[in-house]
Design a protein around this motif. Structure first.
Motif, PDB file in Angstrom:
ATOM      1  N   LEU A 173       6.866 -25.097  -6.109  1.00 25.14           N
ATOM      2  CA  LEU A 173       6.690 -23.695  -5.744  1.00 25.14           C
ATOM      3  C   LEU A 173       7.819 -22.846  -6.313  1.00 25.14           C
ATOM      4  O   LEU A 173       7.592 -21.768  -6.869  1.00 25.14           O
ATOM      5  N   LYS A 206       7.356 -22.458  -9.917  1.00 24.51           N
ATOM      6  CA  LYS A 206       6.300 -21.482 -10.198  1.00 24.51           C
ATOM      7  C   LYS A 206       6.820 -20.070 -10.022  1.00 24.51           C
ATOM      8  O   LYS A 206       6.567 -19.176 -10.839  1.00 24.51           O
ATOM      9  N   PHE A 207       7.512 -19.924  -8.917  1.00 25.60           N
ATOM     10  CA  PHE A 207       8.045 -18.613  -8.578  1.00 25.60           C
ATOM     11  C   PHE A 207       9.007 -18.113  -9.652  1.00 25.60           C
ATOM     12  O   PHE A 207       8.941 -16.951 -10.076  1.00 25.60           O
ATOM     13  N   LEU A 228       7.088 -17.162 -12.627  1.00 21.67           N
ATOM     14  CA  LEU A 228       6.455 -15.853 -12.408  1.00 21.67           C
ATOM     15  C   LEU A 228       7.472 -14.729 -12.544  1.00 21.67           C
ATOM     16  O   LEU A 228       7.233 -13.705 -13.201  1.00 21.67           O
ATOM     17  N   LYS A 229       8.604 -14.972 -11.932  1.00 21.19           N
ATOM     18  CA  LYS A 229       9.658 -13.980 -11.977  1.00 21.19           C
ATOM     19  C   LYS A 229      10.057 -13.675 -13.428  1.00 21.19           C
ATOM     20  O   LYS A 229      10.206 -12.509 -13.812  1.00 21.19           O
ATOM     21  N   HIS A 236       7.452 -11.680 -15.056  1.00 22.91           N
ATOM     22  CA  HIS A 236       7.583 -10.291 -14.647  1.00 22.91           C
ATOM     23  C   HIS A 236       8.778  -9.615 -15.297  1.00 22.91           C
ATOM     24  O   HIS A 236       8.717  -8.463 -15.737  1.00 22.91           O
ATOM     25  N   GLU A 284       7.898  -8.866 -18.774  1.00 20.30           N
ATOM     26  CA  GLU A 284       6.980  -7.722 -18.749  1.00 20.30           C
ATOM     27  C   GLU A 284       7.753  -6.438 -18.497  1.00 20.30           C
ATOM     28  O   GLU A 284       7.574  -5.430 -19.177  1.00 20.30           O
ATOM     29  N   ARG A 285       8.604  -6.548 -17.470  1.00 18.37           N
ATOM     30  CA  ARG A 285       9.405  -5.398 -17.086  1.00 18.37           C
ATOM     31  C   ARG A 285      10.245  -4.902 -18.257  1.00 18.37           C
ATOM     32  O   ARG A 285      10.309  -3.712 -18.544  1.00 18.37           O
ATOM     33  N   LEU A 343       8.085  -3.233 -20.667  1.00 14.60           N
ATOM     34  CA  LEU A 343       7.686  -1.920 -20.175  1.00 14.60           C
ATOM     35  C   LEU A 343       8.864  -0.936 -20.223  1.00 14.60           C
ATOM     36  O   LEU A 343       8.713   0.240 -20.578  1.00 14.60           O
ATOM     37  N   GLU A 344       9.993  -1.445 -19.805  1.00 13.38           N
ATOM     38  CA  GLU A 344      11.200  -0.594 -19.858  1.00 13.38           C
ATOM     39  C   GLU A 344      11.410  -0.093 -21.282  1.00 13.38           C
ATOM     40  O   GLU A 344      11.724   1.077 -21.527  1.00 13.38           O
ATOM     41  N   ARG A 354       8.974   2.486 -22.077  1.00 20.05           N
ATOM     42  CA  ARG A 354       9.323   3.706 -21.376  1.00 20.05           C
ATOM     43  C   ARG A 354      10.480   4.411 -22.086  1.00 20.05           C
ATOM     44  O   ARG A 354      10.492   5.628 -22.266  1.00 20.05           O
ATOM     45  N   GLU A 380       9.199   8.398 -10.650  1.00 14.90           N
ATOM     46  CA  GLU A 380       9.200   6.931 -10.554  1.00 14.90           C
ATOM     47  C   GLU A 380       9.188   6.477  -9.121  1.00 14.90           C
ATOM     48  O   GLU A 380       8.614   5.475  -8.767  1.00 14.90           O
TER      49      GLU A 380
END
Lengths: 473, 415
Positions: free
Chosen positions: A373, A376-377, A380-381, A384, A387-388, A391-392, A395, A452
């Motif tokens: 777990l 996985k976490f 995932l983090k 993200h 991704e972040r 995206l940043e 932006r 934001e």
């Protein structure tokens, strides 16, 4: 042979024993009176009453109940048994009888449903179980700490009357099988039932055939004892007449000028107590008058002792300890108890260990799950995070564009404004413009940033309105 | 043997014939009335045994009485009586004789105690006797408890004749002590020895005093059983009134009035052993041998031996187990006790297993729940952050999209 007194039957061995123990034989000079000892014993027995248990094994309708009624000259039961019992059951009934001053507690055990089933394989087992259960009950009583054997109601089977069908040919397989399983547990007296359907010549051949079958199959039936001189001859003769061919009847028919127990046929009257017609009288003589006590004694000293010995050996009791020295009950019992105790401790330990093992295993599994777990976490983090970052980045680019645009707009508006000033229209708008270009986009930018957190479309719209107001030519 | 023990036994008998059957009447001859004869025959064939113990100080006429009772020279110059065999300490010795009468064989064991009560200090002189009796019980118990039981010789002491010196006053402290210690192990029949030294009145007085003291000290001497027969009960009552029996024994035969009788010749006359007016010898003989020998054996077997056995087995069974828990549970056999212990243990294991399972399940559930919660929490947080980020980006793009037309128009306008 005897239970509680020294066996004195064979003179030879007793004399030896007596010599060993230094026993003197003396003669008395007069009448002492201990010849009344047997009478004293008998008186006590009469006072206590006697007890006798008969087991009848035979197919339904073969005449068991009728024979018992006839033997004991009493009407015991009233109803007939059905043929449709799913398995063999044993039914016991106890009666109190008295003849002159002798009281007899008679228990009759009947096998209900014997031989009725289509599959008869399980037929004899309930009988064996019943006999064993009575032995077991006696054994338990005998082993109790506080026991009362002399008042115990002895339910052990003393004799088994085995009823053979009068086919005239031979024993049925079921009969052989059953008797083979019973002969080491009970005294078996086989009888040919409904003997009035077998003619005299057939009967002789039948008896011989039956006995030879029993002998060749190793079935041990009860032999009338021949060690007592007074009855040895009679018993020996009777042993040669086995199995007894019997007829039972409680109905009375007039023969001559007497009423006798008989069965009336169109062709004649079969008299139960006529020795020419059947062996009923012989059976009654042997079973009841002469050898009842011997049957009881054999049951106690032979069959019961065998059961007891097997049972105790099964439980691990022996008479001789590991070094071949005799062991007392106390020692055996203590040893057994110790052994069992040790084993129980071991079992408890085992269970505890097993449990500890399971806990460990489960812990490991859960830890593994936790780790997964977590992984996985983390994954995932990370996703993200990536991704972040992307995206940043976007932006940031957008913001740079916005800044670039605003700069361009500012410069173009300045040019625009200068051209407007030249035309002189829309002073108010100029004012607005003058205010706005410099702070407008900056405001926007500020607004966007605050957006934001609050997701503000409204501010954007505000900005739009302002601009659209200005922006229309 | 007290009244209570006998009546309790009788009560038990009636309660246990609780497997009462239906009463049925015979409609004719069956033949089981012959059962007693069958029993008779078998018992004669087996033969009989009896163990008789005689206890008393030396010189009280024990050997003579035994010889008189059995009309034989049990004790003779070759086999001297206890008074002639005194050792330094009390011994317990037995001699076996075989006697036959009327086709009936009796193996008689006489146990005597040379040295009893003869020392200066007689403390514990009863101990060898107690040990002897217990050892015979033990032998029998072991024989009975064997897996292979064949011969079970019965050497248990079935009757103890206790000889009281004819002081004429009362019991001696030794008499009381002995009887108190042995009355629950053996049938005691107290006898007044050498009764020909007491006149009938003295004898009567003596007997009354002795019985009073016996009752005072709660000594349970052998009790004659009640029967259903009225006649017999009358006889029994007569005997009871003459307890303890005053006896005289003799090894010599004397001629009295043309008859040859056993007796003791004095200058003043002959004290006849078998004369009911001279002493109670006949009563003793009839009771001991002709009518109650079987009962003495039965009481020894059913009461004294059973007491010994249950005490012995209780000690074995409950060895190491708290005895307070087990009072009143003496009806179980050692095997049943083991079986019960086994069952208890199985139940205990089951319970233990169940409890462990429960705890296990609970802990697992907790842990799993915790994991789930933390997972949810983390994911939730992540989700939230992500949403926020997306939202902000969304806003920024809205701004851009929103302003595009404005800005482009600006540019368009400016151009």
């Amino acid at each position: 042979m005897a239970t509680k007194t020294t066996c004195m039957s064979s003179q030879g061995s007793d004399d030896e024993q007596r010599k060993r123990e230094n026993v003197r034989s003396l003669t008395m000079s007069g009448h002492v009176g201990f010849e009344s000892l047997p009478d004293q014993l008998v008186n006590r027995s009469i006072q206590q009453g006697f007890c006798f248990n008969i087991l009848c094994v035979g197919e339904t309708g073969i005449g068991k109940s009728t024979l018992i009624d006839t033997l004991f000259n009493t009407n015991f039961e009233d109803y007939e048994s059905s043929h449709f019992c799913p398995n063999v059951k044993l039914k016991a009934q106890t009666y109190e009888l008295q003849e002159s001053n002798v009281r007899l507690k008679l228990t009759i055990v009947n096998t209900v449903g014997f031989g009725d089933q289509i599959n008869k394989e399980e037929s004899y087992q309930p009988i064996v179980d019943y006999i064993d259960a009575q032995f077991e009950a006696y054994l338990q009583e005998e082993l109790k700490i506080k026991r009362s054997l002399f008042t115990y109601h002895d339910s052990r089977i003393h004799v088994c009357l085995y009823f053979i069908s009068p086919t005239g040919h031979s024993l049925k397989t079921l009969d052989l099988l059953t008797m083979k399983n019973l002969d080491s547990k009970v005294n078996i007296i086989p009888v040919i039932a409904k003997a009035d359907t077998v003619s005299k010549t057939e009967l002789q051949k039948f008896k011989i055939k039956l006995m030879s079958e029993l002998v060749s199959n190793g079935v041990q039936i009860y032999q009338f004892p021949t060690d007592d001189d007074t009855i040895a001859k009679v018993n020996a003769a009777m042993n040669g007449q086995l199995p007894f061919a019997v007829v039972g009847s409680m109905d009375e028919v007039k023969v001559g000028n007497k009423m006798v127990k008989a069965r009336q046929y169109p062709w004649g009257v079969v008299q139960v107590e006529n020795e020419n017609h059947c062996d009923f009288v012989k059976l009654r003589e042997m079973l009841i008058c002469t050898n009842m006590e011997d049957l009881r004694e054999q049951t106690h000293t032979r069959h019961y002792e065998l059961y007891r010995r097997c049972k105790l050996e099964e439980m691990g009791f022996t008479d001789v300890g590991p070094e071949n020295k005799p062991v007392s009950l106390q020692e055996t019992y203590e040893a057994k108890r110790h052994e069992f105790h040790g084993e129980r401790q071991r079992k408890e330990e085992e269970m505890k260990q097993m449990f500890v093992q399971r806990v460990k295993e489960k812990e490991a599994i859960l830890k593994e799950a936790e780790r997964e777990l977590q992984a996985k976490f983390e994954h995932l983090k990370r996703l993200h995070q990536e991704e972040r970052m992307k995206l940043e980045e976007k932006r940031r680019l957008l913001e740079e564009e916005i800044i670039a645009f605003s700069k361009k707009k500012a410069t173009s508006e300045i040019f625009h404004g200068q051209s407007f000033l030249a035309t002189g229209s829309n002073l108010r708008k100029d004012k607005d413009r003058k205010k706005e270009p410099s702070c407008g986009f900056e405001l926007l930018c500020v607004d966007v940033r605050t957006c934001e957190n609050s997701g503000g479309r409204k501010d954007a719209e505000k900005g739009r309105e302002g601009h659209s107001a200005r922006g229309r030519p | 043997m007290s009244v209570s023990a006998r009546s309790a036994a009788a009560e038990e008998r009636s309660v246990n014939s609780s497997t009462m059957g239906q009463q049925k009447n015979l409609e004719g001859y069956v033949g089981f009335a012959n059962l007693p004869n069958q029993v008779y025959r078998k018992s004669v064939k087996r033969g009989f045994e009896f163990t008789l113990m005689v206890v008393g100080e030396s010189g009280l006429g024990k050997s003579t009485l035994i010889n008189s009772l059995f009309l034989t020279d049990l004790y003779s110059p070759e086999y001297p009586g206890p008074s002639h065999r005194i050792k330094k300490t009390v011994q317990v010795e037995q001699s076996k004789v075989l006697i036959k009468e009327g086709g009936v064989q009796l193996l008689l064991t006489i146990v005597d105690t040379p040295g009893f009560g003869d020392a200066v200090d007689n403390s514990n002189c009863w101990q060898p006797v107690i040990d002897y009796i217990d050892s015979k019980f033990e032998d029998y118990l072991n024989a009975e408890s064997r897996v292979n039981r064949r011969q079970m010789p019965d050497n248990r002491v079935q009757c103890c004749l206790y000889f009281i010196a004819p002081s004429g006053h009362g019991l001696k402290p030794l008499d009381i002590e002995f009887m108190k210690r042995l009355h629950e192990k053996v049938n005691i029949i107290p006898l007044i020895a050498k009764a020909d030294t007491l006149t009938p009145e003295e004898c009567q007085q003596f007997k009354k005093q002795i019985m009073k003291e016996i009752q005072e000290h709660k000594i349970k001497i052998y009790e004659f059983p009640e029967t259903d027969d009225e006649e017999e009960n009358k006889l029994v009552k007569k005997i009871k009134d003459r307890l303890p029996l005053a006896v005289v024994g003799s090894n010599t035969i004397i001629e009295v009035n043309g008859k040859r009788v056993r007796g003791r010749q004095y200058p003043w006359g002959v004290a006849e052993v078998e004369n009911g007016e001279h002493c109670d010898f006949t009563i003793l003989r009839n009771m001991l041998i002709r009518t109650h020998m079987q009962d003495l054996k039965d009481v020894t077997n059913n009461v004294h031996y059973e007491n010994y056995r249950s005490r012995k087995l209780a000690a074995v069974t409950y060895n190491g187990v708290d005895n307070n828990k087990n009072k009143g549970q003496l009806t179980k056999s050692p095997l049943a006790q083991m079986e019960e212990e086994r069952r208890e243990h199985v139940a205990k294991m089951k319970k233990m297993e169940m409890e462990m399972e429960q705890v296990f399940e609970m802990k697992v559930k907790e842990k799993v729940q915790k994991l789930k919660d933390s997972e949810a929490e983390n994911l939730g947080k992540e989700q939230e952050e992500r949403e926020d980020l997306l939202n902000s980006l969304l806003t920024t793009s809205y701004v851009l999209v929103a302003n595009m037309p404005a800005w482009t128009s600006v540019f368009v306008g400016s151009v």
